[in-house]
Design a protein around this motif. Structure first.
Motif, PDB file in Angstrom:
ATOM      1  N   TYR A   1       0.853  -1.188   0.000  1.00  0.00           N
ATOM      2  CA  TYR A   1       0.000   0.000   0.000  1.00  0.00           C
ATOM      3  C   TYR A   1       0.890   1.239   0.000  1.00  0.00           C
ATOM      4  CZ  TYR A   1       1.001   0.504   4.990  1.00  0.00           C
ATOM      5  OH  TYR A   1       1.630   0.667   6.195  1.00  0.00           O
TER       6      TYR A   1
ATOM      7  N   GLY B   1      -8.440  -2.365   7.748  1.00  0.00           N
ATOM      8  CA  GLY B   1      -8.412  -1.728   6.445  1.00  0.00           C
ATOM      9  C   GLY B   1      -7.493  -0.530   6.442  1.00  0.00           C
TER      10      GLY B   1
ATOM     11  N   TYR C   1     -10.472  -4.065   4.335  1.00  0.00           N
ATOM     12  CA  TYR C   1      -9.525  -5.003   3.746  1.00  0.00           C
ATOM     13  C   TYR C   1      -9.860  -6.434   4.169  1.00  0.00           C
ATOM     14  CZ  TYR C   1      -5.241  -7.259   2.302  1.00  0.00           C
ATOM     15  OH  TYR C   1      -4.338  -8.109   1.704  1.00  0.00           O
TER      16      TYR C   1
END
Length: 74
Positions: A14, A35, A47
């Motif tokens: 990410y 998440g 997530y």
């Protein structure tokens, strides 16, 4: 030769400049979802469902952060 192979955790990729790992929990049911929070819009993106504290630790390891750095949302 070992009988059991340790499973390597898959790291979550990410953008650290754009997103922050977080855990969101429900006040009523106590259900937790791990998440990311978009830093610009402050919107939470789910997530994975988290059932216990051990899964929160695994999520933190996969993100490469400590549990102290994890943001908690109620």
């Amino acid at each position: 030769m070992s009988l059991f192979k340790s499973k390597k955790l898959e790291m979550i990729d990410y953008d650290k400049a754009e997103k922050q790992p977080a855990v969101k929990s429900s006040i009523c049911t106590g259900e937790m979802v791990a998440g990311f929070i978009d830093i610009n819009t402050q919107k939470f993106h789910d997530y994975m469902l988290v059932k216990n504290a051990a899964e929160v630790s695994v999520f933190c390891e996969r993100c490469g952060i400590s549990e102290k750095e994890l943001k908690r949302i109620v």
